[in-house]
Design an enzyme around this catalytic site. Structure first.
Site, PDB file in Angstrom:
ATOM      1  N   ASP A 114       3.905 -27.153   6.551  1.00  0.00           N
ATOM      2  CA  ASP A 114       5.285 -26.879   6.196  1.00  0.00           C
ATOM      3  C   ASP A 114       4.934 -26.155   4.899  1.00  0.00           C
ATOM      4  O   ASP A 114       4.766 -27.125   3.877  1.00  0.00           O
ATOM      5  CB  ASP A 114       6.229 -27.891   6.219  1.00  0.00           C
ATOM      6  CG  ASP A 114       7.580 -27.594   5.888  1.00  0.00           C
ATOM      7  OD1 ASP A 114       7.706 -26.639   5.208  1.00  0.00           O
ATOM      8  OD2 ASP A 114       8.567 -28.267   6.095  1.00  0.00           O
ATOM      9  N   HIS A 115       4.804 -24.947   4.855  1.00  0.00           N
ATOM     10  CA  HIS A 115       4.145 -24.337   3.463  1.00  0.00           C
ATOM     11  C   HIS A 115       5.172 -24.724   2.183  1.00  0.00           C
ATOM     12  O   HIS A 115       4.563 -24.721   1.059  1.00  0.00           O
ATOM     13  CB  HIS A 115       3.863 -23.005   3.462  1.00  0.00           C
ATOM     14  CG  HIS A 115       5.191 -22.093   3.587  1.00  0.00           C
ATOM     15  ND1 HIS A 115       5.874 -21.808   4.499  1.00  0.00           N
ATOM     16  CD2 HIS A 115       5.913 -21.480   2.543  1.00  0.00           C
ATOM     17  CE1 HIS A 115       7.041 -21.183   4.495  1.00  0.00           C
ATOM     18  NE2 HIS A 115       7.008 -20.854   3.055  1.00  0.00           N
TER      19      HIS A 115
ATOM     20  N   HIS B 222      11.864 -27.108   6.431  1.00  0.00           N
ATOM     21  CA  HIS B 222      11.772 -27.077   4.737  1.00  0.00           C
ATOM     22  C   HIS B 222      12.765 -27.646   4.306  1.00  0.00           C
ATOM     23  O   HIS B 222      12.810 -28.494   3.245  1.00  0.00           O
ATOM     24  CB  HIS B 222      11.983 -25.239   4.316  1.00  0.00           C
ATOM     25  CG  HIS B 222      10.946 -24.670   4.966  1.00  0.00           C
ATOM     26  ND1 HIS B 222       9.695 -25.106   5.327  1.00  0.00           N
ATOM     27  CD2 HIS B 222      11.047 -23.130   5.577  1.00  0.00           C
ATOM     28  CE1 HIS B 222       9.280 -23.782   5.866  1.00  0.00           C
ATOM     29  NE2 HIS B 222       9.948 -22.850   5.904  1.00  0.00           N
TER      30      HIS B 222
END
Ligand SMILES: NC(=O)c1ccc[n+]([C@@H]2O[C@H](COP(=O)([O-])OP(=O)(O)OC[C@H]3O[C@@H](n4cnc5c(N)ncnc54)[C@H](OP(=O)(O)O)[C@@H]3O)[C@@H](O)[C@H]2O)c1
Length: 510
Positions: free
Chosen positions: A202-203, A265
């Site tokens: 999950d960048h 996010h």
């Protein structure tokens, strides 16, 4: 008691200020010719090389369908690194890295291609002094996950024992499209890799400001005592994009804003904002606290009011006329996929009972911004005339995740002059100004963590499943409703504003 810390970082092996270097290893990227690899993965590998953070024995082995030679891949990778890298492009760094690039062509269901890949990996390990260490990055369409995982199992590529080193897998989101499919995916991955070797990207968690949230909360005395229902009125978490769906129409129309952004996010940002202090700063301790926060989330009873989804219509953005969602290429004219999702959530813990968390995400909103805004209650008594404080809002702490990474504190201050008037002012911390060292890109940080084996910034199976437990009922409710329209360039549908107005609040206009 005062803590004693070695002043010489070289003396203390636990010192996290020391640069962390992976052991010699291979990074195998499935789908290396795709959009993500070009835009993010290859530039991130170049940046790591440029910063001297790749081990001397390193290979990047790319796999994709097209019939390419090593040189074709090297040309693509060079262009990608030049265009997308954060640090300056230097020929000498590239030339060194280029010697470690390899490409293998094949389809995922082609056994021969995977046998060749396994052999190639063994050969490269031998020639580069890599003792069985490899990370496999699945930068591929999600439906291909099972085939690729089975191929890795069949060829024993995933086995730590067979390799005599570590084997890790990196899985890109989406992690399923609902709880059931996430469970299936999790069990599929767990059949082939052990849980500690699975890294779900999950960048957002790789972003400096997100990690700073932990520092802000747990390294300071200032904020924690007021972090909860006694002082906090509400929290707003926003991820707004000004862009539309770009070239990913097929993926987006299947997915929508809630699955694309809210499920991962935004819920991760919520978990980091709401979690209790971890017993230490390691992966297990942090995940344990995040999971507790995610499991404590409650949905509003009145979904019609507090769960709003929208779809953009044509409008104006930055002086340009832009199309509506239904007019975008390859979107069905009757699509009811949402491009905006806003919801009010609660957290059923002693700390947060009664504090609403408003989450929203959308495309074609006025600007690109991601932030967490913690809004505090008004002072219980104001010893001023009413007219003195008409310009005074709620005190707010705003954590800006992107762009202009930093933190803003808003509070009331006396307007200079002989009259008494209190107005909101802002105190700003900007990462770019406070530090000379630039922040690594999220993928740069996360790829390095994978190669080192640090899972702190990667959600685990339980977190993914807990997040789907929040999203599934929303999706079920929305299934039979139409998204509310909003004009491109506006802050979402009117129904989203009404949701906050019903609670006597307003969305921030960041
Ligand atoms: N792009 C983004 O910004 C982004 C953001 C977040 C997450 N993700 C996730 O990252 C993953 C990759 O996305 P992407 O946008 O890079 O996808 P993409 O542009 O469609 O690329 C897919 C890659 O997979 C290869 N491929 C597809 N089918 C194959 C097959 N049967 N056999 C062998 N290779 C095959 C393609 O090779 P050929 O081109 O040679 O056919 C290509 O290299 C997806 O899971 C996506 O959800 C992407």
């Amino acid at each position: 008691m005062a803590r004693t810390v070695s002043t010489n970082p070289l003396r203390d092996p636990r010192d996290r200020r020391l640069p962390r270097l992976p052991e010699p290893c291979a990074l195998v990227v499935f789908g290396v010719t795709g959009d993500l690899a070009k835009k993010k993965l290859i530039p991130a590998v170049y940046d790591l090389a440029n910063r001297g953070l790749l081990p001397p024995g390193f290979v990047l082995l790319g796999f994709a369908r097209r019939d390419w030679e090593d040189q074709d891949f090297a040309d693509l990778a060079r262009e990608a690194a030049k265009e997308g890298s954060r640090t300056p492009f230097r020929d000498e760094v590239w030339d060194r890295l280029a010697g470690s690039l390899k490409f293998l062509s094949g389809a995922f269901d082609d056994d021969d291609a995977f046998d060749r890949l396994a052999q190639e990996l063994r050969d490269l390990e031998a020639s580069h002094g890599i003792q069985g260490n490899a990370a496999f990055y699945l930068s591929i369409p999600p439906p291909a996950f099972p085939t690729v995982l089975k191929q890795m199992e069949r060829t024993q590529m995933a086995s730590n024992e067979a390799a005599g080193g570590w084997r890790r897998v990196v899985v890109e989101k989406p992690f399923g499209h609902d709880l059931e499919s996430a469970r299936e995916l999790n069990s599929l991955v767990d059949d082939v890799f052990s849980p500690g070797d699975v890294f779900r990207i999950d960048h957002y968690l790789g972003k400096e400001t997100v990690q700073n949230l932990l520092a802000l909360r747990f390294a300071n005395t200032l904020f924690e005592p007021i972090w909860g229902s006694h002082f906090v009125d509400s929290v707003q978490i926003t991820m707004a994009e000004d862009v539309g769906i770009g070239s990913r129409a097929g993926f987006y129309d299947e997915t929508g804003a809630a699955r694309d952004v809210l499920q991962n996010h935004l819920l991760q940002l919520l978990a980091l904002t709401a979690m209790e202090e971890p017993v230490s700063f390691n992966a297990d301790a942090i995940r344990t606290e995040k999971l507790k926060a995610l499991r404590a989330i409650s949905l509003p009873e009145d979904l019609a009011r507090y769960a709003v989804r929208g779809q953009y219509e044509q409008g104006w953005l930055a002086g340009q006329r832009v199309k509506g969602y239904l007019d975008e290429a390859n979107i069905p004219a009757d699509s009811s996929t949402e491009t905006y999702a806003g919801v009010r959530l609660g957290i059923e813990t002693r700390r947060w009972a009664g504090v609403p968390f408003y989450l929203r995400t959308g495309k074609r909103l006025p600007r690109r911004v991601t932030e967490i805004a913690v809004s505090f209650k008004r002072a219980p008594h104001l010893p001023f005339d009413v007219t003195d404080t008409t310009e005074l809002g709620h005190n707010q702490l705003v954590i800006r995740v992107q762009p202009d990474e930093g933190v803003t504190l808003r509070f009331g201050s006396k307007v200079p002059g002989s009259a008494m008037e209190v107005r909101d002012v802002a105190m700003d911390f900007l990462y770019g100004e406070a530090f000379t060292e630039g922040s690594p890109e999220a993928y740069e940080r996360l790829i390095l963590d994978v190669l080192i084996g640090d899972g702190t910034l990667f959600p685990n199976n339980d977190e993914v499943e807990a997040s789907w437990r929040v999203i599934d009922p929303l999706e079920a409710y929305w299934r039979d409703t139409k998204p509310h329209p909003y004009r491109a360039g506006e802050w979402g549908p009117a129904a989203a504003d009404e949701m906050l107005e019903a609670d006597g609040r307003r969305w921030r206009r960041p």
